[in-house]
Design a protein around this motif. Structure first.
Motif, PDB file in Angstrom:
ATOM      1  N   ARG A   1       9.326 -11.494   7.077  1.00 41.58           N
ATOM      2  CA  ARG A   1       8.127 -11.766   6.103  1.00 41.58           C
ATOM      3  C   ARG A   1       7.970 -10.285   5.358  1.00 41.58           C
ATOM      4  NH1 ARG A   1       3.158 -11.006   9.916  1.00 41.58           N
ATOM      5  NH2 ARG A   1       3.069 -13.350   9.765  1.00 41.58           N
ATOM      6  N   VAL A   2       7.754 -10.430   3.988  1.00 40.45           N
ATOM      7  CA  VAL A   2       7.911  -9.115   3.431  1.00 40.45           C
ATOM      8  C   VAL A   2       6.431  -9.006   2.709  1.00 40.45           C
ATOM      9  CG1 VAL A   2      10.343  -9.438   2.857  1.00 40.45           C
ATOM     10  CG2 VAL A   2       8.756 -10.314   1.425  1.00 40.45           C
ATOM     11  N   ILE A   3       6.277  -7.464   2.621  1.00 38.65           N
ATOM     12  CA  ILE A   3       5.051  -6.976   2.208  1.00 38.65           C
ATOM     13  C   ILE A   3       5.526  -6.333   0.843  1.00 38.65           C
ATOM     14  CG2 ILE A   3       3.001  -5.723   2.363  1.00 38.65           C
ATOM     15  CD1 ILE A   3       3.365  -5.969   5.436  1.00 38.65           C
ATOM     16  N   LEU A   4       5.131  -6.704  -0.394  1.00 38.20           N
ATOM     17  CA  LEU A   4       5.472  -5.974  -1.640  1.00 38.20           C
ATOM     18  C   LEU A   4       4.645  -4.928  -1.842  1.00 38.20           C
ATOM     19  CD1 LEU A   4       6.485  -8.981  -3.731  1.00 38.20           C
ATOM     20  CD2 LEU A   4       7.979  -7.797  -1.789  1.00 38.20           C
ATOM     21  N   ASN A   5       4.958  -3.864  -2.636  1.00 43.32           N
ATOM     22  CA  ASN A   5       4.041  -2.743  -2.978  1.00 43.32           C
ATOM     23  C   ASN A   5       4.342  -2.079  -4.223  1.00 43.32           C
ATOM     24  OD1 ASN A   5       4.692   0.561  -2.860  1.00 43.32           O
ATOM     25  ND2 ASN A   5       2.664  -0.054  -2.387  1.00 43.32           N
ATOM     26  N   SER A   6       3.261  -1.877  -4.995  1.00 43.07           N
ATOM     27  CA  SER A   6       3.432  -0.986  -5.975  1.00 43.07           C
ATOM     28  C   SER A   6       1.873  -0.243  -6.069  1.00 43.07           C
ATOM     29  CB  SER A   6       3.584  -1.294  -7.189  1.00 43.07           C
ATOM     30  OG  SER A   6       2.616  -2.112  -8.176  1.00 43.07           O
ATOM     31  N   ARG A   7       1.696   0.525  -7.291  1.00 39.72           N
ATOM     32  CA  ARG A   7       0.200   1.187  -7.240  1.00 39.72           C
ATOM     33  C   ARG A   7      -0.674   0.178  -7.829  1.00 39.72           C
ATOM     34  NH1 ARG A   7       0.706   6.494 -10.163  1.00 39.72           N
ATOM     35  NH2 ARG A   7       2.393   5.164 -11.330  1.00 39.72           N
ATOM     36  N   GLN A   8      -0.105  -0.927  -8.906  1.00 35.39           N
ATOM     37  CA  GLN A   8      -0.875  -1.901  -9.563  1.00 35.39           C
ATOM     38  C   GLN A   8      -1.028  -3.151  -8.964  1.00 35.39           C
ATOM     39  OE1 GLN A   8       1.965  -0.335 -11.118  1.00 35.39           O
ATOM     40  NE2 GLN A   8       0.611   1.433 -12.184  1.00 35.39           N
TER      41      GLN A   8
ATOM     42  N   ILE B   1       8.305  -2.886   1.905  1.00 36.47           N
ATOM     43  CA  ILE B   1       9.454  -2.479   0.879  1.00 36.47           C
ATOM     44  C   ILE B   1       8.601  -1.647  -0.257  1.00 36.47           C
ATOM     45  CG2 ILE B   1      11.092  -2.954  -0.798  1.00 36.47           C
ATOM     46  CD1 ILE B   1      10.403  -5.598   1.718  1.00 36.47           C
ATOM     47  N   THR B   2       8.233  -0.398  -0.197  1.00 37.84           N
ATOM     48  CA  THR B   2       7.733   0.351  -1.460  1.00 37.84           C
ATOM     49  C   THR B   2       8.257   0.229  -2.823  1.00 37.84           C
ATOM     50  OG1 THR B   2       8.746   2.403  -1.046  1.00 37.84           O
ATOM     51  CG2 THR B   2       6.818   1.792   0.444  1.00 37.84           C
ATOM     52  N   GLY B   3       7.584   0.121  -3.604  1.00 35.17           N
ATOM     53  CA  GLY B   3       7.821  -0.130  -4.947  1.00 35.17           C
ATOM     54  C   GLY B   3       8.895  -1.121  -5.269  1.00 35.17           C
ATOM     55  N   SER B   4       8.085  -2.404  -4.934  1.00 33.41           N
ATOM     56  CA  SER B   4       8.927  -3.588  -5.041  1.00 33.41           C
ATOM     57  C   SER B   4       8.472  -4.913  -5.919  1.00 33.41           C
ATOM     58  CB  SER B   4       9.235  -4.324  -3.294  1.00 33.41           C
ATOM     59  OG  SER B   4       7.867  -4.124  -2.929  1.00 33.41           O
ATOM     60  N   THR B   5       7.810  -4.511  -6.973  1.00 30.50           N
ATOM     61  CA  THR B   5       7.508  -5.400  -7.928  1.00 30.50           C
ATOM     62  C   THR B   5       8.730  -5.790  -9.004  1.00 30.50           C
ATOM     63  OG1 THR B   5       6.203  -3.833  -9.156  1.00 30.50           O
ATOM     64  CG2 THR B   5       4.838  -4.825  -7.447  1.00 30.50           C
ATOM     65  N   ARG B   6       9.483  -5.086  -8.902  1.00 27.94           N
ATOM     66  CA  ARG B   6      10.579  -5.094  -9.952  1.00 27.94           C
ATOM     67  C   ARG B   6      11.778  -4.266  -9.331  1.00 27.94           C
ATOM     68  NH1 ARG B   6       9.594  -0.974 -14.638  1.00 27.94           N
ATOM     69  NH2 ARG B   6       9.048   0.910 -13.732  1.00 27.94           N
ATOM     70  N   GLY B   7      12.918  -4.668 -10.184  1.00 31.30           N
ATOM     71  CA  GLY B   7      14.123  -3.804  -9.976  1.00 31.30           C
ATOM     72  C   GLY B   7      14.883  -4.021  -8.618  1.00 31.30           C
TER      73      GLY B   7
ATOM     74  N   ALA C   1      13.331  -6.932  -1.231  1.00 30.09           N
ATOM     75  CA  ALA C   1      12.438  -7.780  -0.713  1.00 30.09           C
ATOM     76  C   ALA C   1      12.791  -9.396  -1.046  1.00 30.09           C
ATOM     77  CB  ALA C   1      11.108  -7.687  -1.328  1.00 30.09           C
ATOM     78  N   LYS C   2      13.312  -9.611  -1.872  1.00 30.31           N
ATOM     79  CA  LYS C   2      13.754 -11.076  -1.930  1.00 30.31           C
ATOM     80  C   LYS C   2      14.994 -11.551  -0.848  1.00 30.31           C
ATOM     81  CE  LYS C   2      15.475 -14.548  -5.387  1.00 30.31           C
ATOM     82  NZ  LYS C   2      16.885 -14.706  -5.018  1.00 30.31           N
ATOM     83  N   GLY C   3      15.769 -10.499  -0.849  1.00 28.36           N
ATOM     84  CA  GLY C   3      17.116 -10.515   0.103  1.00 28.36           C
ATOM     85  C   GLY C   3      16.474 -10.589   1.532  1.00 28.36           C
TER      86      GLY C   3
END
Ligand code: GCO
Length: 260
Positions: free
Chosen positions: A40-47, A19-25, A31-33
């Motif tokens: 298995r979920v892979i979280l992403n952002s630039r930071q 899930i891209t852009g998945s550290t918030r909102g 991703a949580k759902g």
């Protein structure tokens, strides 16, 4: 074809979702759902720090989460991330192209730099990440799911958000283009069009009394949506329940686009 029980239709056990852009909102909620549905979920952002914090949050809930910090607007960064997935034996079965930015300014004043920044992050990124994922889905021969996050502005324009509107309109058509070329490989590519959702990106709008009133008066639910209200549609489009659904957009908007 053997029948599948209704509950098994929505089971994501054994699947890996990026899930891209998945550290918030919205991205983090989706991703949580999906993780709560067995993926298995892979979280992403630039930071990297934001990715670590979000992964820790989901792992603390006992969910199978890991992170990948890369820039969805940079092709080299995307290719490096997918090379890492390949080396780690991570097969992306489900991709949610959620990463996006907003830029609110009258079109007459928007710089070409800002226009390109929004188009690159909100639309071109979905093409590049989608193609990297699809290549591997096709090579594996087991199909896959791509969910592109659109907007009400995939269907109708609001003044002062032209680059975002154009990108989100493109997102709707990108899902159709993906369906046209990749359905033969058992890849289903669809869009979700969220209404006005309570997210950090919309904080300024929520706190603006006239905008808040406009949102509440413009949809029959007479309220803002919550990120978790998008999860059911995402699970549906990420699961076997939607294997014969392709190129569609599902608006989760409180009825906004259905009423005059
Ligand atoms: C805006 C908002 C919208 C919402 C959403 C509506 O400035 O109008 O940011 O773009 O985020 O896309 O569906």
């Amino acid at each position: 074809m053997k029948s599948i029980s209704a509950t098994a239709l929505f089971d994501l056990k054994g699947r890996t979702a990026l899930i891209t852009g998945s550290t918030r909102g919205i991205g983090l909620a989706l991703a949580k759902g999906l993780a709560e549905s067995g993926a298995r979920v892979i979280l992403n952002s630039r930071q990297q720090t934001a990715v670590h914090a979000a992964v820790a949050q989901l792992q603390a809930l006992g969910l199978d989460a890991r992170g990948a910090a890369f820039d969805v607007a940079d092709q080299a960064s995307i290719e490096a991330a997918f090379a890492d997935f390949d080396r780690a034996g991570l097969s992306i079965d489900i991709l949610i192209n959620n990463a996006g930015i907003q830029h609110r300014q009258p079109m007459l004043d928007v710089s070409l730099e800002d226009w390109n920044r929004v188009i690159n992050t909100n639309l071109t990124a979905a093409f590049l990440v989608g193609r990297a994922a699809a290549r591997r889905m096709i090579e594996r021969g087991q199909g896959g799911k791509i969910i592109n996050i659109g907007s009400l502005t995939s269907e109708a324009a609001r003044a002062t958000v032209a680059p975002y509107t154009v990108a989100k309109g493109g997102i709707k058509m990108l899902s159709k283009a993906m369906a046209a070329e990749w359905a033969q490989h058992n890849i289903q590519a669809n869009s979700i069009g969220p209404g006005y959702i309570l997210t950090d990106m919309n904080e300024a709008l929520v706190n603006n009394p006239s905008f808040d009133a406009w949102v509440k008066n413009s949809n029959p639910a007479q309220r803002w949506g919550r990120p978790e209200e998008l999860v059911g549609t995402a699970i549906y489009l990420a699961s076997g329940a939607s294997n014969y659904v392709n190129g569609q957009i599902i608006y989760v908007d409180g009825g906004w686009l259905s009423v005059l």
